[in-house]
Write a protein that holds these residues in place. Sequence first.
Motif, PDB file in Angstrom:
ATOM      1  N   THR B 349       0.781  -1.125  -0.052  1.00  0.00           N
ATOM      2  CA  THR B 349      -0.020   0.193   0.041  1.00  0.00           C
ATOM      3  C   THR B 349       0.828   1.210   0.160  1.00  0.00           C
ATOM      4  O   THR B 349       2.066   1.082   0.112  1.00  0.00           O
ATOM      5  CB  THR B 349      -0.891   0.003   1.337  1.00  0.00           C
ATOM      6  N   LYS B 350       0.143   2.206  -0.120  1.00  0.00           N
ATOM      7  CA  LYS B 350       0.961   3.717  -0.192  1.00  0.00           C
ATOM      8  C   LYS B 350       1.681   3.627   1.218  1.00  0.00           C
ATOM      9  O   LYS B 350       2.835   4.122   1.312  1.00  0.00           O
ATOM     10  CB  LYS B 350      -0.024   4.872  -0.559  1.00  0.00           C
ATOM     11  N   ALA B 351       1.068   3.661   2.383  1.00  0.00           N
ATOM     12  CA  ALA B 351       1.539   3.859   3.567  1.00  0.00           C
ATOM     13  C   ALA B 351       2.617   2.775   3.861  1.00  0.00           C
ATOM     14  O   ALA B 351       3.689   3.269   4.265  1.00  0.00           O
ATOM     15  CB  ALA B 351       0.489   3.596   4.615  1.00  0.00           C
ATOM     16  N   GLU B 352       2.372   1.711   3.398  1.00  0.00           N
ATOM     17  CA  GLU B 352       3.725   0.746   3.677  1.00  0.00           C
ATOM     18  C   GLU B 352       5.144   0.996   2.897  1.00  0.00           C
ATOM     19  O   GLU B 352       5.972   1.202   3.159  1.00  0.00           O
ATOM     20  CB  GLU B 352       3.527  -0.695   3.077  1.00  0.00           C
ATOM     21  N   THR B 353       4.500   1.673   1.692  1.00  0.00           N
ATOM     22  CA  THR B 353       5.797   2.189   0.636  1.00  0.00           C
ATOM     23  C   THR B 353       6.322   3.270   1.398  1.00  0.00           C
ATOM     24  O   THR B 353       7.609   3.458   1.412  1.00  0.00           O
ATOM     25  CB  THR B 353       5.103   2.426  -0.536  1.00  0.00           C
ATOM     26  N   ILE B 354       5.611   4.161   1.907  1.00  0.00           N
ATOM     27  CA  ILE B 354       6.134   5.283   2.396  1.00  0.00           C
ATOM     28  C   ILE B 354       7.198   5.001   3.623  1.00  0.00           C
ATOM     29  O   ILE B 354       8.116   5.415   3.747  1.00  0.00           O
ATOM     30  CB  ILE B 354       5.339   6.475   2.877  1.00  0.00           C
TER      31      ILE B 354
ATOM     32  N   MET C  23      -5.847  -7.269   4.860  1.00  0.00           N
ATOM     33  CA  MET C  23      -5.876  -6.245   3.722  1.00  0.00           C
ATOM     34  C   MET C  23      -6.697  -5.123   4.342  1.00  0.00           C
ATOM     35  O   MET C  23      -5.984  -3.983   4.408  1.00  0.00           O
ATOM     36  CB  MET C  23      -6.726  -6.767   2.554  1.00  0.00           C
ATOM     37  N   LYS C  24      -7.684  -5.187   5.415  1.00  0.00           N
ATOM     38  CA  LYS C  24      -8.553  -4.326   5.709  1.00  0.00           C
ATOM     39  C   LYS C  24      -7.538  -3.488   6.713  1.00  0.00           C
ATOM     40  O   LYS C  24      -7.601  -2.337   6.815  1.00  0.00           O
ATOM     41  CB  LYS C  24      -9.708  -4.708   6.585  1.00  0.00           C
ATOM     42  N   LYS C  25      -6.936  -4.237   7.532  1.00  0.00           N
ATOM     43  CA  LYS C  25      -5.816  -3.447   8.629  1.00  0.00           C
ATOM     44  C   LYS C  25      -5.039  -2.652   7.901  1.00  0.00           C
ATOM     45  O   LYS C  25      -4.846  -1.566   8.290  1.00  0.00           O
ATOM     46  CB  LYS C  25      -5.066  -4.558   9.332  1.00  0.00           C
ATOM     47  N   ARG C  26      -4.445  -3.123   6.632  1.00  0.00           N
ATOM     48  CA  ARG C  26      -3.387  -2.430   5.937  1.00  0.00           C
ATOM     49  C   ARG C  26      -3.955  -1.040   5.238  1.00  0.00           C
ATOM     50  O   ARG C  26      -3.292  -0.222   5.340  1.00  0.00           O
ATOM     51  CB  ARG C  26      -2.741  -3.179   4.819  1.00  0.00           C
ATOM     52  N   HIS C  27      -5.102  -1.302   5.079  1.00  0.00           N
ATOM     53  CA  HIS C  27      -5.705  -0.210   4.365  1.00  0.00           C
ATOM     54  C   HIS C  27      -6.163   1.066   5.507  1.00  0.00           C
ATOM     55  O   HIS C  27      -6.092   2.151   5.028  1.00  0.00           O
ATOM     56  CB  HIS C  27      -6.978  -0.357   3.485  1.00  0.00           C
ATOM     57  N   ASN C  28      -6.683   0.365   6.591  1.00  0.00           N
ATOM     58  CA  ASN C  28      -6.814   1.461   7.704  1.00  0.00           C
ATOM     59  C   ASN C  28      -5.470   2.252   8.102  1.00  0.00           C
ATOM     60  O   ASN C  28      -5.526   3.144   8.212  1.00  0.00           O
ATOM     61  CB  ASN C  28      -7.300   0.326   8.932  1.00  0.00           C
ATOM     62  N   ALA C  29      -4.403   1.472   8.176  1.00  0.00           N
ATOM     63  CA  ALA C  29      -3.077   1.893   8.388  1.00  0.00           C
ATOM     64  C   ALA C  29      -2.868   3.135   7.189  1.00  0.00           C
ATOM     65  O   ALA C  29      -2.559   4.251   7.646  1.00  0.00           O
ATOM     66  CB  ALA C  29      -2.090   0.976   8.398  1.00  0.00           C
ATOM     67  N   GLU C  30      -3.062   2.999   6.254  1.00  0.00           N
ATOM     68  CA  GLU C  30      -3.045   3.946   5.029  1.00  0.00           C
ATOM     69  C   GLU C  30      -3.666   4.979   5.331  1.00  0.00           C
ATOM     70  O   GLU C  30      -3.533   6.292   5.361  1.00  0.00           O
ATOM     71  CB  GLU C  30      -3.433   3.394   3.839  1.00  0.00           C
ATOM     72  N   LYS C  31      -4.931   4.869   5.731  1.00  0.00           N
ATOM     73  CA  LYS C  31      -6.183   5.989   5.970  1.00  0.00           C
ATOM     74  C   LYS C  31      -5.547   6.866   7.252  1.00  0.00           C
ATOM     75  O   LYS C  31      -5.836   7.980   7.225  1.00  0.00           O
ATOM     76  CB  LYS C  31      -7.435   5.355   6.470  1.00  0.00           C
ATOM     77  N   ARG C  32      -5.037   6.007   8.263  1.00  0.00           N
ATOM     78  CA  ARG C  32      -4.352   6.865   9.298  1.00  0.00           C
ATOM     79  C   ARG C  32      -3.372   7.834   8.855  1.00  0.00           C
ATOM     80  O   ARG C  32      -3.153   8.928   9.248  1.00  0.00           O
ATOM     81  CB  ARG C  32      -3.887   5.914  10.491  1.00  0.00           C
ATOM     82  N   LEU C  33      -2.393   7.191   8.141  1.00  0.00           N
ATOM     83  CA  LEU C  33      -1.321   8.032   7.666  1.00  0.00           C
ATOM     84  C   LEU C  33      -1.842   9.275   7.043  1.00  0.00           C
ATOM     85  O   LEU C  33      -1.287  10.359   7.174  1.00  0.00           O
ATOM     86  CB  LEU C  33      -0.358   7.199   6.773  1.00  0.00           C
ATOM     87  N   ARG C  34      -2.828   9.149   6.119  1.00  0.00           N
ATOM     88  CA  ARG C  34      -3.286  10.552   5.231  1.00  0.00           C
ATOM     89  C   ARG C  34      -3.953  11.146   6.246  1.00  0.00           C
ATOM     90  O   ARG C  34      -3.736  12.359   6.117  1.00  0.00           O
ATOM     91  CB  ARG C  34      -4.352   9.686   4.443  1.00  0.00           C
ATOM     92  N   ALA C  35      -4.596  10.668   7.350  1.00  0.00           N
ATOM     93  CA  ALA C  35      -5.325  11.583   8.197  1.00  0.00           C
ATOM     94  C   ALA C  35      -4.170  12.422   8.977  1.00  0.00           C
ATOM     95  O   ALA C  35      -4.275  13.566   8.965  1.00  0.00           O
ATOM     96  CB  ALA C  35      -6.114  10.784   9.212  1.00  0.00           C
ATOM     97  N   TYR C  36      -3.086  11.665   9.472  1.00  0.00           N
ATOM     98  CA  TYR C  36      -1.999  12.356   9.903  1.00  0.00           C
ATOM     99  C   TYR C  36      -1.659  13.688   9.113  1.00  0.00           C
ATOM    100  O   TYR C  36      -1.699  14.690   9.679  1.00  0.00           O
ATOM    101  CB  TYR C  36      -1.136  11.454  10.292  1.00  0.00           C
ATOM    102  N   GLY C  37      -1.384  13.551   7.823  1.00  0.00           N
ATOM    103  CA  GLY C  37      -1.178  14.552   6.804  1.00  0.00           C
ATOM    104  C   GLY C  37      -2.136  15.505   6.854  1.00  0.00           C
ATOM    105  O   GLY C  37      -1.624  16.725   7.114  1.00  0.00           O
ATOM    106  N   ILE C  38      -3.404  15.126   6.865  1.00  0.00           N
ATOM    107  CA  ILE C  38      -4.328  16.127   6.793  1.00  0.00           C
ATOM    108  C   ILE C  38      -4.218  17.078   8.140  1.00  0.00           C
ATOM    109  O   ILE C  38      -4.431  18.268   8.231  1.00  0.00           O
ATOM    110  CB  ILE C  38      -5.689  15.893   6.623  1.00  0.00           C
ATOM    111  N   ILE C  39      -4.165  16.460   9.252  1.00  0.00           N
ATOM    112  CA  ILE C  39      -4.234  17.241  10.561  1.00  0.00           C
ATOM    113  C   ILE C  39      -2.814  18.162  10.483  1.00  0.00           C
ATOM    114  O   ILE C  39      -3.194  19.317  10.822  1.00  0.00           O
ATOM    115  CB  ILE C  39      -4.108  16.113  11.746  1.00  0.00           C
ATOM    116  N   ALA C  40      -1.834  17.548   9.988  1.00  0.00           N
ATOM    117  CA  ALA C  40      -0.639  18.265  10.164  1.00  0.00           C
ATOM    118  C   ALA C  40      -0.865  19.561   9.239  1.00  0.00           C
ATOM    119  O   ALA C  40      -0.559  20.808   9.775  1.00  0.00           O
ATOM    120  CB  ALA C  40       0.658  17.661   9.639  1.00  0.00           C
ATOM    121  N   ILE C  41      -1.242  19.712   8.030  1.00  0.00           N
ATOM    122  CA  ILE C  41      -1.591  20.794   7.210  1.00  0.00           C
ATOM    123  C   ILE C  41      -2.656  21.729   7.781  1.00  0.00           C
ATOM    124  O   ILE C  41      -2.666  22.620   7.809  1.00  0.00           O
ATOM    125  CB  ILE C  41      -1.854  20.193   5.774  1.00  0.00           C
TER     126      ILE C  41
END
Lengths: 260, 456, 579
Positions: B349-354, C23-41
């Motif tokens: 995933t993107k997060a893993e890649t990053i 897979m679900k867990k991994r996608h959640n991790a991605e959403k979290r990272l994205r959310a951190y980015g949005i929070i930071a900005i």
Amino acid sequence: MTESSSPLPHAKFRCRGVNVHYGMAQAIKDNDIDIYDKSVTSFIGPSGCGKSTFLRCLNRMNDTIDICRVTGDIRLDGVDIYDTEIDPVQLRARVGMVFQKPNPFPKSIFDNVAYGPRIHGLASNRADLDALVESSLRSAGLWDEVKDRLSSAGTGLSGGQQQRLCIARAIATQPEVLLMDEPCSALDPIATEIVEELITNLGETYCVVIVTHSMQQANRISERTAFFHLGELVEYETTHDIFNTPKDERTIGYVSGRFG
Amino acid sequence: MLSWVALIVTLMTAGAFVASRHRARSVAHGDLAALHSRPVYHGAYTALRVAIAGFGVLIVGLILSNIGLRAALFAAIPDSLGTLSQIERDLIVSDGVAIAAGEVASRTDAAREAVGARYNTLMMARNIGLAVLTLGAAAFVYLRSITQISVPFRARNRTEKIVQGLLMVSAGIAILTTIGIVASLLGQTLVFFSEIPITKFLFGTLWSPLSGVHSGSMDPDKVGAIPLFAGTLLITFIAMLVAVPVGLFAAIFLSDFASNRARGIIKPMLEILAGIPTVVYGFFAAITVAPFLRDTGAAVGLTISSESALAAGVVMGIMIIPFISSLSDDVINAVPQSLRDGSYGLGATKAETIRKVILPAALPGIVSAVLLGVSRAIGETMIVVMAAGQGANLTANPFEAVTTVTVQIVALITGDTEAATAAGPAFTLGFTLFCVTLIFNVIALRLVRKYQESYD
Amino acid sequence: MMSETTMPPAVSVHTGEAAKKRMKKRHNAEKRLRAYGIIAISLAALALVALLYNVFARAVSVRTEHYITVAADISKDENDFLKVVKTAAREAFPFASGRTQKREVYGLFSDGAADDMRDAAEAGTLEAGSGIQRRFLLSDSVDLYLRGVFGTLEEREPEGALTLSEDGKTVLLQSTAADFNDALGLVKAGLAQQSERLRREAERQSAGIETLTARLPSLEGPELDDTKAQIEGFKAKRAQLSGQADALDATIMAQGGERLKLTNRMPSFFVRSNDGILKLTEVSSTTALGKPLIPLSGTAAGAWSLLSLDRPEIGRPVKDFQVALVEDLRAKDRIEEVTNWRFFTSSDSTQPEIAGIYGALIGSMWTMLVTFSLAFPIGVMAAIYLEEFAPRNRWTDFIEVNINNLAAVPSIVFGLLGLAVFLHFFGVPRSSPLAGGLVLALMTLPTIIIASRASIRAVPPSIRSAALGLGASKVQTTFHHVLPLAMPGILTGTIIGMAQALGETAPLLMIGMVAFITAVPEGITDSATVLPVQVFNWANASERAFDMRTAAAIAVLLGFLVVMNMIAIILRKRFERRW
């Protein structure tokens, strides 16, 4: 069209009416193709003919490019991979990819190979992981060369070794299909020979699709060959037929070396 | 007076250009193609030489005479005053100069007036001497040059030589600046350490350098810089606590998640944040953030000083966010696409890649961004001057007021104390600051250079 | 044709149930990272908005200033305008008695009022004569009062009819309705607070008694006696405090028509009646005692209104008498709010209401002029040398490292360099734009050099080859062909460097530009201050009225920076070439 005497293999990919646009430009025009399991299929054609673009449709790598749009029907084992239900991340785990330029991660050899198994949770413990890494490196024919320096950087290997490391990395993820985008174009002839032999072996267990600019290479390693020209799939036959009895004018021109 | 001299040299330069060009035309007798160099080069050659001679003599003369002047003024202090400490002698001289210039002196007496009178005569003599020397040099060079003009004279090649020389000198200014910084800081620092043991400065915990200084020299037990170092460290730490996560996550979002449109809004926003002068951040810290934190603290039962390290640190962190984010964004973008492809191709995933590929690969660059950010925080002045305290408290409590190295430099230099007295500790602090930030900068620049090389 | 046979797909490790869960867990991790980015900005955006809002919300108040109109006599060759103002003030409010009231009357007027007249006299626009109504600038605190900074004034129509009766110096007010209940309630609340404070104090005595009592058994001799005495002292104090508190509570609870005293720690109440203004000193629910601040014309019953100001007198510089004067004038339309040009045309002053940024603007202009005329040519020449002429050797490397390091040296260190080298060594005048410009030029050099080098490097080598091939010398090639092509990039870098220099403060403090300077500098060797230093000085000033001026000066500074950056962006967009 089915002149091969062997029993019909299973069609891993079935593609119908595939179009690809980059912004306004059309890169792939209405292609139909079936790609068979446990064999090596080559895509050949002049530069810019769309063979790499088409390859990248098969594991949705084109998704990472914003302006790229894919339409049509591509089925993996009968399931439309562009369906909204399909998770491209999961798809890419099943359809692995090896790139033109070897691109090992700036990590150790072991960590490179273990990357896929780790993110996909394929090994439950360290011993499993070790075994998986070893078998992948063996399959890629790299084990004997690197077994004593698994913890040294993957980027420190020679070009050919790096490419085999990338192949081992792809195998370790336990894919069903391996896509290879001109995997030997950055390698010297000796390294190329080793990798070609490896690809031939892989074709016995995996569905391997390889894009190559070298007709000799396609001839040497693949059972079937597809010829692309200006985004169009011109001819798709057994490798033997493509090179010996091509039907289309453009194919004849290309394989006889008149253009390309 | 000397600005008139400078003006005359400028006029002479212009005149030399016109005259030489004219002379070149006349020696060619109408056949301009016969000249080795076009008339404009003859003009430029003479003009450049006149300007270099005139301004060169003026500037070198100014430097040399200023050194001599100071020594002469020290000598003008009457012997009747007996032996004086360096600080007292400095004070008398600067008062004398102030009297001569009609400004306010700290005290007026016979000795100071004598120094002032001496200053006036010396200045007069110097100005006249310098004017004569400067104009003489310029005129001499002009006469020499204009007689050289002839048809085969290679004015163009010579002009280009001079231009190349000027280019080289310009590039050398960077080195001169560094030398100037080191020399001016080190000089005062060495004087300071000749009176105060270096260990007392580096390890002492009491900072109050100017108390009791009127007795003539500083108390070595009151120049311990530890409270300043601790305060600087505390504020820097708070700033980085704000800036690093926010900046880094913003950079990750920008490089790998944001759409082009979002990027088109966010990047200018961060650039605006980066372009705001630090004095504005200081105002924000002092008038908005500090009262806000104090009131919030009071509401939840915390005593937060109105000049807390927290307020200064948080605002400094905000200032450094764009710094970290833009440098990190650069290094993250510099990670080759092939590595991203490799990871996506394996079903990451993107997060893993990053997390597992891009950040480890970009780590040296990110570390260097953080180091440059730290160096910036340490050297930042206005925010702490306006929002942190003056008192040298030794505390790790972010709710209390602390002081920093830069605050003390400003306090010493802009304070009421006689400049020569305050210069010792101020320049020593400045030198410390310079050395520490230099180390951070050098490490950071090395890291980033190595990083760039690895992906070139 | 191709066969349609479909072998059942092998179940891959990637399609099983476990893989799906993962897979679900991994996608959640991605959403979290994205959310951190949005929070930071969002945090960064929030900080920016908060900063800009704080600046501009304060700055808008500088838009206007307040004037008062009163009659004043001016003779033809008047020169003591301070006296004119004082006389006008005295004559406008003849009822002001005693030193305090007189001082408060003078306090309404700004020192700037006299300055304005002097300026008008010099310009020949001052009309001489007696009894002419003239406008005078109000002082900073009155200006702030009129902006509501010192509490909000409320005027209310009462319900009852008022009867007035003079009682010596005070006036007794009686209403037919409970019109003074609000005031009474506030007095009671104030008393309740006071009583509570007393009780807390008494509590503290109790605590002291307890501690000392606990210590008693371990003491003997004179110490024992001392402590006992201390305890007794505490007890007496406690009794006294409690007594006071009880008395207050009794007052609060009393139901009778007793009037209670209003103190200066409570909000102020006024009554407007018979052309005058009374300040209430004692209230019950229907009666009050008032002190006339503006004399009444009589004690006839008639229209009246009740005014209240919520900020207690002790907490504001504008006293009740001044409030009454201002409110009286306001009712007579003799106070007006006009556009404030003064802020842009005057220089620094200790009086906030007449302080402006003109001097600082001119100082900034001179300083930038020096900076530009040094940093630009030197920076460009250095860049040309490094890109086009320098041999690739250690020396050049050293210069490069130097430039990169200088770009990161703290600005205050440049200030110290300026102090030691330019001021002490070269004798450049202190506080002068020349000194400031020199320091800022050295600071800006690295920026200009780095930007210019990048721009020169971007000019393709083919252009150089073409020029050299036509027989141009290297110097000619560089100055005729490379430099013009690189110029847009160089200018962009220069403008950005100049924008940084324009906002720089710390190094200028080191070379004395922090001094209080009211004169407008006329050259680069005059004493001067610059815009950001002016901001710093005003931010440090204690007068409240400087706050909005600081903010306004910041707004002007930011305005300049925005314009400069816009020019840089336009230049970049307009001339951007991709080779």
